[in-house]
Design a protein around this motif. Structure first.
Motif, mmCIF file in Angstrom:
data_model
loop_
_atom_site.group_PDB
_atom_site.id
_atom_site.type_symbol
_atom_site.label_atom_id
_atom_site.label_comp_id
_atom_site.label_asym_id
_atom_site.label_seq_id
_atom_site.Cartn_x
_atom_site.Cartn_y
_atom_site.Cartn_z
ATOM 1 N N SER A 157 1.912 12.704 -14.668
ATOM 2 C CA SER A 157 3.218 13.681 -14.933
ATOM 3 C C SER A 157 2.918 14.858 -15.676
ATOM 4 C CB SER A 157 4.353 12.976 -15.066
ATOM 5 O OG SER A 157 4.566 12.438 -16.735
ATOM 6 N N MET A 216 10.462 3.558 -15.923
ATOM 7 C CA MET A 216 9.246 3.321 -15.174
ATOM 8 C C MET A 216 8.019 4.359 -15.603
ATOM 9 S SD MET A 216 8.568 3.774 -10.700
ATOM 10 C CE MET A 216 6.806 4.356 -10.217
ATOM 11 N N LYS A 217 6.724 4.004 -15.924
ATOM 12 C CA LYS A 217 5.782 4.891 -16.176
ATOM 13 C C LYS A 217 5.149 5.367 -15.088
ATOM 14 C CE LYS A 217 1.614 5.237 -18.936
ATOM 15 N NZ LYS A 217 0.705 4.527 -19.874
ATOM 16 N N LEU A 218 5.008 6.751 -14.803
ATOM 17 C CA LEU A 218 4.319 7.358 -13.819
ATOM 18 C C LEU A 218 2.779 7.388 -13.898
ATOM 19 C CD1 LEU A 218 6.989 10.374 -13.407
ATOM 20 C CD2 LEU A 218 6.759 8.233 -12.251
ATOM 21 N N ARG A 270 18.249 7.448 -10.181
ATOM 22 C CA ARG A 270 16.827 7.360 -10.002
ATOM 23 C C ARG A 270 16.259 6.274 -10.601
ATOM 24 N NH1 ARG A 270 14.303 13.140 -8.859
ATOM 25 N NH2 ARG A 270 12.574 11.659 -9.171
ATOM 26 N N GLN A 271 15.280 5.587 -10.157
ATOM 27 C CA GLN A 271 14.599 4.547 -10.808
ATOM 28 C C GLN A 271 13.344 5.080 -11.698
ATOM 29 O OE1 GLN A 271 15.642 0.918 -10.381
ATOM 30 N NE2 GLN A 271 17.256 2.645 -10.093
ATOM 31 N N PHE A 272 12.917 6.255 -11.386
ATOM 32 C CA PHE A 272 11.806 7.028 -12.400
ATOM 33 C C PHE A 272 12.175 8.488 -12.216
ATOM 34 C CE2 PHE A 272 10.351 6.338 -7.812
ATOM 35 C CZ PHE A 272 10.096 7.766 -7.664
ATOM 36 N N ASN A 294 16.387 15.818 -12.354
ATOM 37 C CA ASN A 294 16.592 14.349 -12.956
ATOM 38 C C ASN A 294 17.892 14.176 -13.210
ATOM 39 O OD1 ASN A 294 14.029 13.295 -13.081
ATOM 40 N ND2 ASN A 294 13.387 14.739 -14.605
#
Length: 276
Positions: A6, A1-3, A60-62, A51
């Motif tokens: 960040s 997933m792109k934040l 974690r999904q991101f 992380n």
């Protein structure tokens, strides 16, 4: 997933944000984690910034939008309860060397912090309805019901939320909780400007797996309306696929039931600025 934003870009934004009186900036860090700035005061709540990959479905999904080291100077770090995604030992260990930062936790977890080698010089343990002031930021602890009340042998609640007052603004972070009548009574006279409330809910399948429940999207909206919050921001979604909720349901319910209720739905790494 792109934040949304960040690492270095987010670090720079956090460091350089300057606010006029009566204004707050909130950065979503994922799950129930937020960096809050009111004027020149900053604090972080429930920072889950490691992380590490947990076993089983707890993946974690991101990634974390920033590392603990990238956070700006902080008046305080607040933790609502001992679950890893709210009171993360790895994140806290990296923040603890900051000599000017106080750590606000449920008093019931002081022993846990000590077992991590963190304590007790800059740790302030709190219980339901207790207050503290940290460098001009007023804090009040409110008991939370993460499915049910849990207390230690001394009667200290294991799950808390916090009312935060600074610069004429009042922000309520509920921690992990379900809705219950006493909570609305405790908060209805607090004049909440921003309420941060979980929406991931609970159900039979998750209970059978030992996953403790929270407000669902209806309860979160109903609670925000009951306490007269000017703005509600849903939280505790998107991190773990098996313990999630679609925030669009929250928005749809507000539109159907509380059309005058202001809200904002945040994505990890986003900054939101609130002006009273």
């Amino acid at each position: 997933m792109k934040l949304y934003r960040s690492d270095a870009a987010l670090q720079q934004e956090m460091k350089e944000t300057s606010l006029p009186p009566g204004t707050a900036a909130l950065w979503a860090l994922g799950q129930a984690g937020f960096l809050i700035q009111i004027e020149d005061k900053r604090l972080v709540i429930d920072p889950y910034l490691s992380n590490k990959t947990a076993g089983g479905p707890w993946v974690r999904q991101f990634p974390a939008p920033v590392t603990p080291e990238q956070l700006p100077e902080l008046e305080a770090v607040l933790c609502t309860h001992q679950h890893d995604d709210h009171m993360d030992a790895s994140t806290l260990a990296k923040l603890y060397p900051r000599q000017t930062t106080q750590f606000i936790i449920p008093r019931a977890h002081a022993g846990l912090m000590a077992s991590w080698g963190l304590g007790p010089e800059r740790i302030i343990g709190m219980n339901h309805m207790e207050s503290a002031t940290v460098n001009g930021v007023e804090l009040r602890a409110i008991a939370a019901m993460h499915d049910r009340f849990e207390q230690d042998d001394q009667g200290n609640h294991r799950y808390l939320g916090y009312v935060i007052r600074c610069g004429g603004l009042t922000i309520y972070h509920s921690g992990d909780t379900i809705g219950f009548p006493e909570l609305a009574e405790w908060l209805k006279d607090e004049r909440i400007d921003i309420a941060l409330i979980p929406i991931n809910g609970r159900d039979y399948a998750r209970t059978a797996q030992g996953i403790v429940g929270n407000c669902n999207y209806r309860e979160a909206a109903d609670l925000a309306a009951a306490i007269g919050a000017d703005m509600v921001i849903p939280m505790h979604f998107g991190m773990f696929a098996h313990n999630d909720e679609n925030p669009a349901y929250f928005v749809d319910y507000l539109y159907t039931r509380y059309r005058a209720q202001k809200f904002h739905m945040m994505t990890a790494g986003e900054r939101f600025i609130y002006m009273k």
